[in-house]
Design a protein around this motif. Structure first.
Motif, short mmCIF file in Angstrom:
data_model
loop_
_atom_site.label_atom_id
_atom_site.label_comp_id
_atom_site.label_asym_id
_atom_site.label_seq_id
_atom_site.Cartn_x
_atom_site.Cartn_y
_atom_site.Cartn_z
N PHE A 32 2.13 22.20 2.72
CA PHE A 32 0.79 22.78 2.78
C PHE A 32 0.50 23.29 4.19
O PHE A 32 -0.01 24.41 4.38
N ALA A 33 0.84 22.48 5.19
CA ALA A 33 0.61 22.90 6.57
C ALA A 33 1.43 24.12 6.94
O ALA A 33 0.93 25.04 7.60
N LEU A 34 2.68 24.16 6.51
CA LEU A 34 3.54 25.31 6.83
C LEU A 34 3.02 26.59 6.19
O LEU A 34 3.15 27.67 6.74
N ASP A 35 2.43 26.46 5.01
CA ASP A 35 1.90 27.64 4.32
C ASP A 35 0.62 28.17 4.94
O ASP A 35 0.37 29.38 4.92
N PHE A 36 -0.20 27.26 5.51
CA PHE A 36 -1.55 27.68 5.89
C PHE A 36 -1.97 27.26 7.29
O PHE A 36 -3.15 27.24 7.60
N LEU A 37 -1.01 26.95 8.16
CA LEU A 37 -1.35 26.52 9.52
C LEU A 37 -2.31 27.52 10.15
O LEU A 37 -1.92 28.65 10.45
N PRO A 38 -3.58 27.15 10.37
CA PRO A 38 -4.56 28.15 10.78
C PRO A 38 -4.44 28.62 12.23
O PRO A 38 -4.81 29.75 12.55
N SER A 39 -3.92 27.78 13.13
CA SER A 39 -3.91 28.15 14.54
C SER A 39 -2.91 29.25 14.86
O SER A 39 -3.11 30.03 15.80
N THR A 40 -1.82 29.34 14.09
CA THR A 40 -0.78 30.33 14.41
C THR A 40 -0.33 31.11 13.18
O THR A 40 0.76 31.70 13.18
N GLU A 41 -1.14 31.15 12.11
CA GLU A 41 -0.68 31.75 10.86
C GLU A 41 -0.34 33.24 11.01
O GLU A 41 0.48 33.76 10.25
N ARG A 42 -0.96 33.94 11.95
CA ARG A 42 -0.67 35.36 12.14
C ARG A 42 0.40 35.62 13.20
O ARG A 42 0.78 36.77 13.43
N PHE A 43 0.89 34.54 13.84
CA PHE A 43 1.79 34.72 14.96
C PHE A 43 3.18 34.13 14.73
O PHE A 43 4.15 34.56 15.35
N LEU A 44 3.29 33.12 13.86
CA LEU A 44 4.57 32.47 13.60
C LEU A 44 4.88 32.50 12.11
O LEU A 44 3.98 32.37 11.28
N ARG A 45 6.15 32.64 11.78
CA ARG A 45 6.61 32.51 10.40
C ARG A 45 7.19 31.10 10.25
O ARG A 45 8.26 30.80 10.77
N LEU A 46 6.45 30.23 9.56
CA LEU A 46 6.86 28.85 9.39
C LEU A 46 7.41 28.64 7.98
O LEU A 46 6.83 29.14 7.01
N GLN A 47 8.48 27.90 7.86
CA GLN A 47 9.02 27.61 6.54
C GLN A 47 9.81 26.31 6.55
O GLN A 47 10.23 25.83 7.60
N ARG A 48 9.98 25.73 5.34
CA ARG A 48 10.71 24.49 5.22
C ARG A 48 12.20 24.79 5.08
O ARG A 48 12.59 25.75 4.43
N ASP A 49 13.01 23.92 5.68
CA ASP A 49 14.47 24.07 5.63
C ASP A 49 15.06 22.71 5.28
O ASP A 49 15.00 21.77 6.09
N ASP A 50 15.58 22.59 4.06
CA ASP A 50 16.13 21.31 3.61
C ASP A 50 17.65 21.24 3.72
O ASP A 50 18.31 20.48 3.02
N ALA A 51 18.21 22.04 4.58
CA ALA A 51 19.66 22.05 4.73
C ALA A 51 20.17 20.70 5.22
O ALA A 51 19.47 19.98 5.93
N GLU A 52 21.38 20.37 4.81
CA GLU A 52 22.07 19.16 5.27
C GLU A 52 21.31 17.89 4.90
O GLU A 52 21.39 16.88 5.60
N GLY A 53 20.58 17.94 3.79
CA GLY A 53 19.87 16.76 3.32
C GLY A 53 18.72 16.32 4.19
O GLY A 53 18.27 15.17 4.12
N GLN A 54 18.22 17.22 5.03
CA GLN A 54 17.11 16.89 5.92
C GLN A 54 15.87 17.69 5.54
O GLN A 54 15.97 18.77 4.96
N LEU A 55 14.73 17.14 5.87
CA LEU A 55 13.46 17.83 5.68
C LEU A 55 13.06 18.41 7.04
O LEU A 55 12.78 17.66 7.97
N ALA A 56 13.09 19.73 7.15
CA ALA A 56 12.84 20.35 8.44
C ALA A 56 11.87 21.51 8.32
O ALA A 56 11.78 22.16 7.28
N ALA A 57 11.14 21.75 9.39
CA ALA A 57 10.25 22.91 9.50
C ALA A 57 10.81 23.81 10.58
O ALA A 57 11.12 23.35 11.69
N THR A 58 10.97 25.09 10.27
CA THR A 58 11.45 26.05 11.25
C THR A 58 10.34 27.04 11.61
O THR A 58 9.45 27.30 10.80
N ALA A 59 10.41 27.56 12.81
CA ALA A 59 9.40 28.51 13.29
C ALA A 59 10.09 29.74 13.85
O ALA A 59 11.04 29.63 14.64
N GLU A 60 9.62 30.91 13.42
CA GLU A 60 10.16 32.18 13.91
C GLU A 60 9.00 33.06 14.36
O GLU A 60 8.13 33.41 13.55
#
Length: 346
Positions: free
Chosen positions: A113-141
């Motif tokens: 939910f936070a990654l989808d709607f983070l209000p402070s940087t929603e127009r500046f960063l592309r945030l998404q979940r990355d579950d590679a290698e059996g981990q729960l991770a958030a990436t920022a671009e």
């Protein structure tokens, strides 16, 4: 390294589109005011003043935000200002995003939910979940990768804020097990390790916040509230900006929540009948009552997070008849009492 950001061309580019909530700029201005007594110089020549940041309908562009970030880091002499501010932001400033996180069934869904709607940087960063290698991770671009200093601020702020919010929603013990930054390591990385409470690594290919993939239940979960929050936030994101109709009504409501205008008065102000206004609201999947409740929530939670004002005063400012009515509304919005919200926001 040059920090020059080009002046906006005659036809605004995406970087110059004023469509972002000024949460970061406002937080920076408060910090500059706290240390220097005045934040006027921070905004000079950018088309707004510190007073504009207190307007609930005010928006800023990436270009404006970037100039403020660079000026603040130079003025305060803090190259990791984003990290420090991200660990101390006001939780209630996230509004529906925070409520949606709190209503999510599990920690994994709260992070989504936070990654989808983070209000402070929603127009500046592309945030998404990355579950590679059996981990729960958030990436920022970064969406505008033209200034490494600004990008670093935004990523550090977002990751620190995400960590703070997740600990608030899930529990103080919950947090990342590792953080990876693309940027080079600072001279002293201890500040980063203290902020995240885990190993912090630098020089990686992507910016990542890595959690243990556990489905920890959220104590305040309410699936219906989570869906309602997601629906409202998706409507806003899909439109990119409020519709003209919504903007007219919201401006009218914000002018005086103590005595909000009637539907008839709003209809008259835009030269339509009340019946036509009601039909247009239905067509837009909006309601007067819903917009009024949304604005009262925004005003009340904002006052609670930014001051120690008595409940009676907060109730009056947000348009409630008394403090008891406000307490019931806050319980409905967040599942918590006002005193609990203030305690967690400290």
């Amino acid at each position: 390294m040059s920090h020059h950001i080009q002046r906006a061309p005659s036809r605004p580019t995406r970087a110059h589109r004023a469509d972002a909530e000024p949460l970061i700029v406002r937080h920076i201005a408060h910090e500059v005011s706290r240390q220097h007594g005045d934040a006027t110089a921070l905004c000079r020549g950018l088309g707004f003043s510190p007073a504009d940041l207190e307007r609930v309908d005010f928006r800023v562009s990436y270009a404006q935000t970037g100039r403020v970030i660079v000026r603040a880091q130079q003025l305060l002499g803090d190259p990791h200002l984003g990290l420090r501010l991200g660990t101390s932001f006001s939780l209630v400033s996230w509004g529906l995003c925070l409520v949606g996180m709190m209503a999510s069934p599990t920690a994994r869904e709260a992070l989504d939910f936070a990654l989808d709607f983070l209000p402070s940087t929603e127009r500046f960063l592309r945030l998404q979940r990355d579950d590679a290698e059996g981990q729960l991770a958030a990436t920022a671009e970064p969406m505008h990768d033209d200034d490494a200093e600004v990008s670093r601020f935004l990523v550090e702020h977002a990751f620190a804020a995400l960590t703070r919010a997740c600990r608030f929603v899930v529990g103080p013990w919950y947090g990342p097990k590792r953080v990876e930054f693309r940027a080079d390591a600072p001279a002293d990385p201890r500040g980063h390790e203290e902020a995240f409470g885990c190993p912090v690594l630098f020089g990686y290919r992507v910016d990542r916040l890595v959690f243990d993939p556990i489905d920890q239940p959220v104590a305040t979960a309410d699936a219906l509230v989570a869906r309602l929050c997601r629906h409202q936030l998706e409507q806003r994101a899909g439109a990119g900006a409020p519709s003209e109709l919504e903007a007219v009504i919201v401006r009218a409501l914000r002018a005086d929540l103590r005595s909000p205008p009637t539907m008839a008065a709003i209809a008259t102000s835009i030269n339509v009948s009340e019946r036509t206004l009601r039909r247009r609201l239905v067509d837009a999947d909006l309601s007067y009552a819903g917009l009024l409740d949304q604005e009262r929530m925004r005003r009340a939670l904002g006052l609670l997070g930014a001051s120690e004002a008595p409940m009676a005063r907060v109730a009056a400012e947000a348009g409630f008849s008394d403090a008891r009515s406000l307490r019931r509304a806050i319980k409905r919005w967040t599942g918590q009492t006002p005193s609990a919200l203030r305690r967690h926001g400290d």
